[in-house]
Write an enzyme that holds these catalytic residues in place. Sequence first.
Site, mmCIF file in Angstrom:
data_model
loop_
_atom_site.group_PDB
_atom_site.id
_atom_site.type_symbol
_atom_site.label_atom_id
_atom_site.label_comp_id
_atom_site.label_asym_id
_atom_site.label_seq_id
_atom_site.Cartn_x
_atom_site.Cartn_y
_atom_site.Cartn_z
ATOM 1 N N SER A 1 10.790 -24.675 31.056
ATOM 2 C CA SER A 1 12.199 -24.530 31.422
ATOM 3 C C SER A 1 12.983 -25.802 31.135
ATOM 4 O O SER A 1 12.435 -26.911 31.145
ATOM 5 C CB SER A 1 12.334 -24.180 32.910
ATOM 6 O OG SER A 1 11.881 -22.876 33.169
ATOM 7 N N ALA A 2 14.278 -25.642 30.902
ATOM 8 C CA ALA A 2 15.169 -26.790 30.757
ATOM 9 C C ALA A 2 15.134 -27.623 32.035
ATOM 10 O O ALA A 2 14.930 -27.088 33.129
ATOM 11 C CB ALA A 2 16.592 -26.320 30.472
#
Length: 212
Positions: free
Chosen positions: A60-61
């Site tokens: 994930s970012a």
Amino acid sequence: MPLNEIVGVVGNLISKGYIKKQSVIDALMSVPRHKFLPKNMEEYAYIDSPLGIGCGQTISAIHMVGIMCEELDLNMGQNVLEVGTGSGYQAAVVSKIVGESGKVTTVERIPELFEKSKQVLSELGYENVEAVLGDGTLGYLENSPYDRIYVTASGPNVPKALFEQLNDGGIILAPVGSHFQTLMRYKKTNGKIYEEKLLEVAFVPLIGENGF
């Protein structure tokens, strides 16, 4: 860890209002994201973007990890379940927040990712993380009940097993939907579930008996 890079990213998240709690800031600053990426992706580790980790999955970012930690209202000593280990990065961040008195159980269905993430978490000394190979849509009864549960893939709904394994007063955070997804927060109060829509998101599909 390239300190100037992570300082820049975290500073940007603070200025945008994504993260506020000092415990979340400290955890994001201390976990070496590049260690959880394939070698050919390490140079992109401190770009605030999701990145491929193989097997059709992503890390994930950084802002999304921060937002989820904030919305979970994590505190020292909590018992936490993560559904979908992926790279192991988010489990490491959460483990820093709940501390040595807390525990993170993380469940991954893909053997290759399970082995890799378990190895990295162990090598980096995250002793309060237990990695499990299995179907996270069933939860993980052995270490329940949990104070917090979060899901890192989007399903048609939140699996019933997760609500059953949640402590009263506990919180579940999960993306729900197929093409159009919403990050949902559920709180169990006196045995009842209260839900809240947070924001529109994009996650990989939740695969399993109670997923897609």
